[in-house]
Write an enzyme that holds these catalytic residues in place. Sequence first.
Site, PDB file in Angstrom:
ATOM      1  N   THR A  11       0.704  -1.328   0.075  1.00  0.00           N
ATOM      2  CA  THR A  11       0.076   0.014  -0.005  1.00  0.00           C
ATOM      3  C   THR A  11       0.775   1.273   0.070  1.00  0.00           C
ATOM      4  O   THR A  11       0.787   2.101  -1.070  1.00  0.00           O
ATOM      5  CB  THR A  11      -0.955  -0.102   1.248  1.00  0.00           C
ATOM      6  N   VAL A  35       3.129   7.927  12.722  1.00  0.00           N
ATOM      7  CA  VAL A  35       2.348   8.289  13.527  1.00  0.00           C
ATOM      8  C   VAL A  35       1.082   9.116  12.566  1.00  0.00           C
ATOM      9  O   VAL A  35       1.577  10.182  12.066  1.00  0.00           O
ATOM     10  CB  VAL A  35       2.719   8.952  14.445  1.00  0.00           C
ATOM     11  N   GLY A  42      -0.231   8.847   9.875  1.00  0.00           N
ATOM     12  CA  GLY A  42      -0.108   8.845   8.206  1.00  0.00           C
ATOM     13  C   GLY A  42       0.228  10.192   7.592  1.00  0.00           C
ATOM     14  O   GLY A  42       1.507  10.639   7.634  1.00  0.00           O
ATOM     15  N   ILE A  93      -0.365  13.180   8.486  1.00  0.00           N
ATOM     16  CA  ILE A  93      -0.647  14.404   9.241  1.00  0.00           C
ATOM     17  C   ILE A  93       0.947  14.741   9.732  1.00  0.00           C
ATOM     18  O   ILE A  93       1.588  13.746  10.076  1.00  0.00           O
ATOM     19  CB  ILE A  93      -1.548  14.055  10.486  1.00  0.00           C
ATOM     20  N   GLY A 149     -12.863  -3.321   4.324  1.00  0.00           N
ATOM     21  CA  GLY A 149     -11.359  -3.365   4.412  1.00  0.00           C
ATOM     22  C   GLY A 149     -10.513  -2.340   5.057  1.00  0.00           C
ATOM     23  O   GLY A 149      -9.441  -2.225   5.458  1.00  0.00           O
ATOM     24  N   ASP A 151      -2.138  -0.362  18.802  1.00  0.00           N
ATOM     25  CA  ASP A 151      -1.615   0.467  17.440  1.00  0.00           C
ATOM     26  C   ASP A 151      -1.648   1.856  17.955  1.00  0.00           C
ATOM     27  O   ASP A 151      -0.715   2.515  17.925  1.00  0.00           O
ATOM     28  CB  ASP A 151      -2.491   0.270  16.534  1.00  0.00           C
ATOM     29  N   LYS A 193       1.748   4.439  18.854  1.00  0.00           N
ATOM     30  CA  LYS A 193       1.864   6.049  18.132  1.00  0.00           C
ATOM     31  C   LYS A 193       1.994   6.841  19.209  1.00  0.00           C
ATOM     32  O   LYS A 193       2.962   7.709  19.266  1.00  0.00           O
ATOM     33  CB  LYS A 193       0.600   6.337  17.239  1.00  0.00           C
TER      34      LYS A 193
END
Length: 428
Positions: free
Chosen positions: A13, A132, A134, A136, A187, A201, A205
């Site tokens: 991805t 952290v 994505g 931002i 998804g 997760d 972060k």
Amino acid sequence: MDTIRIGLMGLGTVGSGVVRILENHRDDLLRQTGSHIEIRKILVQSTEKLRDVNVPQHLLTTDPEDIAGAPDIDVVVEVMGGVPQTKLLLEKALRSGKHVVTANKDLMALHGAELLSVAAEQGCDIFYEASVAGGIPIIRALTESFSSDRIMRMLGIVNGTTNFILTKMSLEGASYEEVLKEAQALGYAEADPTSDVEGLDAARKMAILATLGFRMNVALSDVEAKGITGVTKEDILYGQRLGYELKLLGLAERDGDSVSVSVQPAMVRKSHPLASVNGVFNAVYVYGEAVGETMFYGQGAGAMPTATSVVADLVSVVKNMRLNVNGQRLSRPYKEKRLQTDDRIRGKFFLLLHVEDRAGVLAQITQVFAKHDVSLESVLQHPNAANPSAEIIIITHDADQASMKNVIAECENLDVVNQVKSVYRVIG
Ligand code: NAP
Ligand code: HSE
């Protein structure tokens, strides 16, 4: 330095997004860096797989040594994930003088300090903006924009999967199990959603953000994490009636020289900017002593948002190479780590109790709160035809966590309390 040679580890991805951005913004990147950025090798698991992006077949390899130790690679861009093997590969790359850009939060939360040390020893860069939230640019904000301030508090919605689930539960009155299935079908949630829904997760972060924001080495094991698997429609409904949205929040708070970091579902007042962060979006609210309130909002995952951060890091590395200052802008924690104990962690709390519906019950419960010096802001009883117990919702004034734990334990032992159904921190 006309051409900077990249070894890309991973073409999934994020890796595909990186290839696209390097292609689509080739001229702009050349103008900004003064260098051509050229991918020399791409590490994958299978060279036969159909890809989302067109790359020459000869670039693909399944041998990590073609990148980690190769003399013709200047920068390793790691977007393949994994921890033990990836750590060894990145250490090897740094020790052979390569700079590193990574999106790997698992690795940085667990071994960031070690990798930063190796990079510093070698005079190499290691940047990890995409690890952290994505797309931002929160890491750059904490390390550069707020370098002049003292950060007091960071509140983050840093996991898109759980924010999607809670938003749907809130908007549609659906149960956790129903929405999780939908998120998996779309998804958004993985087949094994444990790391997202259990808060792990988000904890990774928050360990990274707390380390940078508080400038002390906050380890993943320092982050107390609770996920959303116990959240019910009832909790969300009562929260809404009282003016709150339930969000999975990362909370990093400073009190003097000590800090606390946790991940937990929390009731966020509807007027707080984090309450309207919905769906898969992420946001990080930062309160600085001097700057006051700020908030960073955007897409926390996905190919192009995440790749934007990865390539921005790459641009920083190339600019540093041209100025010959690599390894000098590493943000390494320099403060002694001091973690707050429960008696120092303060906040307001929301409690939902299932109790006997008879005279004197409320008096017994409020006595427990009074005994532990926890003052009440509001108490509400809602009739619920579906529940033979009475349902009491209590919101406290600011109280310390140690007293709250005592209150909960004593309430659970009262004959008139059938269940302490839910306890949440209240924000805003
Ligand atoms: P992905 O789609 O699963 O892609 C992983 C890629 O790495 C694939 O191309 C795979 O090869 C390759 N790969 C994995 N293990 C390998 C190994 N042992 N040896 C060689 N190649 C290997 O993963 P992703 O979603 O892009 O995520 C990559 C990293 O970015 C992770 O650390 C993730 O936490 C982080 N991240 C992702 C997002 C996001 O939105 N996806 C956001 C922020 C951060 P094949 O293609 O041959 O299988
Ligand atoms: N699983 C993560 C999320 C992806 O749901 O936000 C980005 O780290």
